[in-house]
Every structure is written in C-alpha cells, then in structure tokens.
Design a protein around this motif. Structure first.
Motif, PDB file in Angstrom:
ATOM      1  N   ALA A   1     -11.918  -7.835  -3.952  1.00 30.13           N
ATOM      2  CA  ALA A   1     -13.338  -8.193  -3.963  1.00 30.13           C
ATOM      3  C   ALA A   1     -13.513  -9.679  -4.258  1.00 30.13           C
ATOM      4  O   ALA A   1     -14.355 -10.367  -3.645  1.00 30.13           O
ATOM      5  CB  ALA A   1     -14.071  -7.347  -5.006  1.00 30.13           C
ATOM      6  N   ALA A   2     -12.722 -10.224  -5.207  1.00 34.25           N
ATOM      7  CA  ALA A   2     -12.806 -11.655  -5.501  1.00 34.25           C
ATOM      8  C   ALA A   2     -12.376 -12.480  -4.296  1.00 34.25           C
ATOM      9  O   ALA A   2     -12.977 -13.524  -3.993  1.00 34.25           O
ATOM     10  CB  ALA A   2     -11.952 -11.981  -6.727  1.00 34.25           C
TER      11      ALA A   2
ATOM     12  N   ALA B   1     -19.152 -11.430  -5.726  1.00 33.27           N
ATOM     13  CA  ALA B   1     -18.972 -10.293  -4.823  1.00 33.27           C
ATOM     14  C   ALA B   1     -20.204  -9.411  -4.829  1.00 33.27           C
ATOM     15  O   ALA B   1     -20.678  -8.987  -5.893  1.00 33.27           O
ATOM     16  CB  ALA B   1     -17.742  -9.477  -5.248  1.00 33.27           C
ATOM     17  N   GLY B   2     -20.803  -9.193  -3.636  1.00 33.69           N
ATOM     18  CA  GLY B   2     -21.965  -8.330  -3.496  1.00 33.69           C
ATOM     19  C   GLY B   2     -23.267  -9.008  -3.843  1.00 33.69           C
ATOM     20  O   GLY B   2     -24.306  -8.360  -3.858  1.00 33.69           O
TER      21      GLY B   2
ATOM     22  N   ALA C   1     -15.633 -11.599  -9.038  1.00 36.55           N
ATOM     23  CA  ALA C   1     -15.815 -10.149  -8.926  1.00 36.55           C
ATOM     24  C   ALA C   1     -15.569  -9.529 -10.285  1.00 36.55           C
ATOM     25  O   ALA C   1     -14.786 -10.040 -11.087  1.00 36.55           O
ATOM     26  CB  ALA C   1     -14.857  -9.559  -7.887  1.00 36.55           C
ATOM     27  N   GLY C   2     -16.267  -8.418 -10.520  1.00 35.22           N
ATOM     28  CA  GLY C   2     -16.085  -7.675 -11.763  1.00 35.22           C
ATOM     29  C   GLY C   2     -15.558  -6.285 -11.468  1.00 35.22           C
ATOM     30  O   GLY C   2     -15.819  -5.719 -10.395  1.00 35.22           O
ATOM     31  N   LEU C   3     -14.823  -5.715 -12.403  1.00 34.19           N
ATOM     32  CA  LEU C   3     -14.245  -4.394 -12.219  1.00 34.19           C
ATOM     33  C   LEU C   3     -15.339  -3.336 -12.275  1.00 34.19           C
ATOM     34  O   LEU C   3     -16.117  -3.281 -13.222  1.00 34.19           O
ATOM     35  CB  LEU C   3     -13.194  -4.125 -13.304  1.00 34.19           C
ATOM     36  CG  LEU C   3     -12.449  -2.797 -13.200  1.00 34.19           C
ATOM     37  CD1 LEU C   3     -11.555  -2.776 -11.967  1.00 34.19           C
ATOM     38  CD2 LEU C   3     -11.604  -2.546 -14.465  1.00 34.19           C
TER      39      LEU C   3
ATOM     40  N   VAL D   1     -12.635 -11.356 -12.425  1.00 37.94           N
ATOM     41  CA  VAL D   1     -11.618 -12.205 -11.792  1.00 37.94           C
ATOM     42  C   VAL D   1     -12.334 -13.309 -11.021  1.00 37.94           C
ATOM     43  O   VAL D   1     -13.327 -13.051 -10.329  1.00 37.94           O
ATOM     44  CB  VAL D   1     -10.707 -11.405 -10.853  1.00 37.94           C
ATOM     45  CG1 VAL D   1      -9.854 -12.338 -10.003  1.00 37.94           C
ATOM     46  CG2 VAL D   1      -9.803 -10.482 -11.645  1.00 37.94           C
ATOM     47  N   VAL D   2     -11.821 -14.534 -11.179  1.00 39.16           N
ATOM     48  CA  VAL D   2     -12.298 -15.666 -10.386  1.00 39.16           C
ATOM     49  C   VAL D   2     -11.158 -16.088  -9.472  1.00 39.16           C
ATOM     50  O   VAL D   2     -10.068 -16.438  -9.950  1.00 39.16           O
ATOM     51  CB  VAL D   2     -12.737 -16.843 -11.280  1.00 39.16           C
ATOM     52  CG1 VAL D   2     -13.160 -18.032 -10.413  1.00 39.16           C
ATOM     53  CG2 VAL D   2     -13.867 -16.425 -12.201  1.00 39.16           C
ATOM     54  N   ALA D   3     -11.384 -16.041  -8.152  1.00 40.74           N
ATOM     55  CA  ALA D   3     -10.407 -16.517  -7.177  1.00 40.74           C
ATOM     56  C   ALA D   3     -10.911 -17.843  -6.611  1.00 40.74           C
ATOM     57  O   ALA D   3     -12.086 -17.958  -6.248  1.00 40.74           O
ATOM     58  CB  ALA D   3     -10.214 -15.494  -6.064  1.00 40.74           C
TER      59      ALA D   3
END
Length: 590
Positions: A562-563, A581-582, A548-550, A454-456
């Motif tokens: 997370a995104a 993320a992270g 963020a990735g799942l 996901v890209v936010a």
C-alpha cells in the motif's frame, strides 16, 4: 663392701640392659626418621608425576584449543607446559625411589612427548593459520590421542608403582613402630624382673618416662600430636626431646598439608567459578549482556574489594563505566591511567615508588588493563579491603582480566558483525533483511490494536542525476538523503534502504496522520538541501513519498504494498509530494 658399692654392683646388669635398650631405641628412631624421609621423597615423586601429567594435558589442551579457535592465546598453556615438563622429568629421574622399570617408563614418556610435539603438535600449529582443514584432519586422525593415551598410561604406571612403594613404606613404618613398642615393653618387663627388691624405686623412675614415651607414640599415631615430659636421666631427656621434636615436626607437616589442601580446594573452587564465568560470557550475544554478567560475577571473583569495570570508547577516547561494586570510585581518563600506558597491571603503593597515582584514587588500588590483539578494550580497577593479600589479589585480577578481555573482544566482534549484517554499507541505514524482520515484529505487536505505519520514499529523477553527474554524485545524494531520514526518524522507528534510491521508514505506534506529517517534514527537508559534489552543484534533489497504515487483520506485505502504491501515485502526480494510501494528495509541489 659397702652398700652403695653393692648397689652399684647389682646395678651393672641393669645399666647394661639400659644401655642396650637405649641403643635399640635409638636405632629404631633412626630407622623411623629414615622411613619418614623415604615417605616424603615418595610423595614428592608422586607430586612430580601429577605435575608432569598436568603439563602434558595443558599442552594438549592448548594445541586443541588453537586448532579449534585459531587464536594464538590458546597456545599459552602449550608453551608453558613445553618449557616446564623437562625440569619435572629431570626431578623424577633425580629421585631415589624410582626403580629401573619406572625409569624406563619415564624415558618412554619423555620420548613420547617429544614424538607428540614433533609429529602432532608442531605440525598442527604450523598448519592451523593457513591450512586449518589439514590441522583438523590431523586431530581427527586420532594419532595424537593414541600417543597421549600411551603417555597417560605410562605416567599412570609410574604413579601406581610409587603408590605401592608408599604403601610398603607406610607398612614398614607401622612395623617399626610396633617393634619399638615391643622393645619398650620387653625392656620394662626385664627391668622389673632384675630390679626385684632394691631396684623397685629405680625401675619406677626409669619406666615412667618410657611409658610416657609409649603413650606419646600412640598419640602421634592416632592423633598426630603428642608431647612427653622431658625428665629422668640425661639419655631419656634427649630421647624425649627428640620425640617431642619429631612429634612437632609431624604435627607441623600435617598442618601444612591441611593448609595446602584447603588452599588448593579454594583455588579449585575459584577456578571453577572463573570457568563458569567463561561459559556464561560465551553464551552472551552482545556486549550489553556480557556487561550484565560481569557486573554479577566480578564481586564474587574478587571478594572483599570495591571495583569498577570501564570500557574504552575509541571514537571519543574515553573510559565509560560499565559495571561497579562496593564503594563508588571515579573513572579515570585513558591518558591518566598508568595501567593503560604501560600495558600491565599497576597498583598504588609498594612496587611503584617513582610513578604518581592515578587521578581519583587516593587510597590503595590495583588496575588491570584489558587488551586484545592490540585493541584497548577497557580497564578493571579494584580497591582492596584492609586485610587483603595483595599478591593473591593481583594474581586473581590478572586471571580475571585475561578472561574478561577475551570475552569483550569476542562480544565486540559479534556486535560489529551484527551491525554489518543489518546495515547498508553506503548509508548506514538498516538493510532489507532487517527491515523485513522488524516489519514482522511490528505487525505481530500491532495485533493488539497498536497503530503501525510505513513511509516509502524514492529520490526523484535519480537515474538522470547519475547519468548527468556520475555515480559518485549519486552516492553523495543517497548519503545526504539518508542523513535527513535519520534526523527525522523518531526513536524506536526503523529507517532503512531496501535498495537503489528507495528508502523506507517503519513507524511502530504511529498512526497514518502522524506518519504523513513526518513524511511532509522529511520531504521539505530534502527539498531544502543544497547538494554539491567535487565543487559541482547538483541542483535541487526531491523525493516522492507514500504513506500507509496497517489495517485490522492486514499483513506486513500488504502494508508495504500500500505504501509503494501511494509512492507511485505521488510520482504520477508530479513528484516531490506526499500521498497517503487511499487519500487524496497531502502536499503540493514545493
């Protein structure tokens, strides 16, 4: 006295009996013809009664359909029945077989129909456009049903009475036939008694044709077809000829009745198929599903033809092939199609000698336009087989075209409503509800090990842009950023605007590294935009992005959170950058 004179004298009783027999036989045949005419008249009255009931049911169905659906097209059966039933009632009144009681019932039926129209149908039609609840209340009241039930009961009474008459006439016809047989047998016996000796040969010559006529009569009764030899005295030849003509008439009438029954059965089966097509199209949830159904149904409903269903693309003014069967044919342009120009079914050849043929159709063809509420939906074009009945094919094509036009209009409306329900009206991106549904589907699919990212993103200093240049300028910036997001979004992804200046890009089967590279491309593209509104430069517009990735066993809510956290980190780090993320910041300030 010479022998011939004596023979002539002895033949006088024979001749007298022969003449009497002929007169009785002629009278029996006349009564038989009159009885058959009465049978025909009674059957015609029964057909008129059935036709009257059909018109009443069509009127009821049309009004009920209009009250339920609110579409004027449903009123077509009502107006057809309203125009046709008075002539049927007049035909029934003009018949000679109706008794006083049936004529009274017929008058009551006419009064009840007018009462139903005045008190039920016409008020429901007037109320439905603006006050549908009142129209439905009238339907639920059951008053119209009671009137129609009385109409059906009265028509049923007339049909029962006519049926009794028909049975009585049939019984009388059988009795007349038996009487005719008795006359023939009695005459034959008497002739044999009177012809003792010298009249044996004469009796033989005379009874032969009579016996043949009796056998022919039985064959007509049992099998509907018989021919007797026209021989003997002139009177007997005329009698045999009349019998043969009658037998041929009976045979032709039975054959015509059988053909009509076969045609009616074929028509009913075809209408059943058309009704099943309507049911299938009503169950479809998109134009694509409806087109697939039509691709299967049209060759069955229009057998022995080659054809094509083309849908109209209004934005490009093109006819696009949607389904085809039989031999391949070209798709015309809307401007070259006479059926679309004239708004009616057109065919090559007879009936249109002054108009040129459509492009790409060198042979005979029929084209039926598809319209609904003034909107051009498409075209059905068929090429008949060599043995096709063009009149019947045109009628069937028109029926199919009406059904297809209604179905396509409904499916297009469903598609438009679906897009409106899942799209953001300003940017055209998917809205939050659709994003959440796709996220749930993506998480379920990713349980098998497929990546999901996901890209936010968020427009930097959007409030300041709104305050400085106004909300119209802010909307223009949202539209331009949305366009950039759509341009970089790969096939199968979900670009969405959950709200405000926030955007989300859901990327199935995409790992975090690929998503971060895509986010950087988007960031650079937005930063390079030269935005202006009403001739006023808006300055550089930038976006901050979080990726963020799942994670294994993670939820969709955790992925979005997370995104969002990565997006907030990008904001805190100075904006106009991508943060995974992270992981440490991935892009420097441009």
């Amino acid at each position: 006295m010479r022998l011939r004179h004596l023979l002539l004298l002895t033949q006088l009783p024979f001749w007298a009996l022969l003449l009497a027999t002929f007169l009785v036989l002629q009278g029996s045949l006349d009564r038989r013809v009159q009885t058959l005419a009465q049978v025909t008249e009674t059957r015609t009255q029964l057909e008129h009664t059935a036709e009257l009931l059909t018109h009443v049911l069509d009127m009821e169905t049309g009004v009920r359909g209009y009250v339920i659906a609110g579409q004027p097209a449903f009123l077509e059966p009502y107006y057809r029945g309203e125009a046709a039933y008075p002539a049927v009632i007049d035909a029934l009144r003009g018949g000679a077989t109706l008794g006083d009681a049936d004529r009274a019932r017929l008058g009551q039926v006419s009064d009840l129909i007018r009462q139903w129209q005045a008190e039920i149908a016409q008020p429901e039609i007037r109320l439905r456009p603006d006050r549908p609840a009142e129209a439905e209340a009238m339907v639920r009241s059951g008053r119209g049903k009671r009137i129609l039930d009385q109409i059906r009961a009265d028509i049923g009474g007339i049909e029962e009475s006519l049926g009794r008459q028909l049975r009585d006439v049939d019984a009388r016809a059988q009795a007349q036939l038996g009487e005719l047989r008795r006359v023939l047998v009695g005459a034959a016996v008497t002739l044999l008694l009177l012809s003792v000796g010298i009249t044996l040969l004469t009796a033989r010559l005379l009874t032969g044709p009579l016996s043949a006529l009796g056998r022919g009569t039985r064959r007509v009764t049992d099998h509907g077809a018989a021919t007797v030899t026209e021989r003997g005295p002139r009177e007997y030849r005329e009698l045999a000829g009349a019998f043969n003509r009658m037998a041929r008439g009976v045979q032709e009438a039975r054959a015509s009745s059988a053909r009509a029954a076969d045609e009616l059965a074929t028509r009913n089966a075809w209408l059943s198929d058309l009704a099943r097509l309507s049911d299938a199209l009503q169950a479809a949830r998109s134009v694509a599903e409806g087109t697939e159904i039509l691709a299967r149904a049209l060759p069955h409903l229009l057998p022995g033809t080659s054809g094509q269903l083309a849908q109209h693309n209004a934005s490009r003014n093109l006819l696009l092939p949607a389904a085809a069967w039989g031999e391949e044919m070209l798709t015309p342009g809307p401007e070259s199609c006479w059926a679309l120009r004239r708004g009616e079914t057109q065919g090559d050849g007879a009936g249109r000698p002054f108009m040129p043929g459509c492009a790409g159709m060198p042979g005979g063809y029929l084209c039926a336009p598809l319209f609904s509420h003034g909107e051009t939906l498409g075209l059905i074009r068929v090429q008949p087989g060599p043995d096709a009945d063009l009149g019947a094919l045109r009628e069937a094509l028109n029926d199919v075209a009406r059904q297809v036009a209604l179905a396509l209009a409904s499916l297009r409306l469903q598609d438009r409503l679906l897009q409106q329900s899942i799209r953001d009206p300003l940017t055209g991106l998917f809205n939050r509800r659709h994003l959440e549904a796709q996220l749930a589907s993506g998480v379920a699919a990713a349980q098998g090990g497929e990546p999901l990212s996901v890209v936010a993103l968020d427009i930097d200093h959007f409030k300041r842009l709104n305050d400085t240049f106004g909300h119209d300028a802010g909307d223009a910036a949202l539209v331009r950023v949305s366009a950039a997001l759509r341009e970089v979004a790969p096939p199968g992804s979900t670009p969405a605007r959950p709200g405000g200046e926030e955007f989300t890009l859901l990327l199935p089967q995409t790992d975090v590294g690929q998503a971060a590279a895509l986010a950087e491309t988007l960031r650079a593209r937005v930063a390079a935009l030269d935005l202006s509104h009403d001739g006023i430069a808006l300055g550089q517009v930038t976006v901050s992005l979080g990726v963020a990735g799942l994670t294994p066993g993670g939820s969709g809510e955790a992925l979005v959170a997370a995104a969002d956290q990565a997006l907030y980190a990008a904001k805190r780090a100075g904006r106009n950058r991508v943060v995974v993320a992270g992981v440490q910041e991935r892009a420097d300030r441009s």
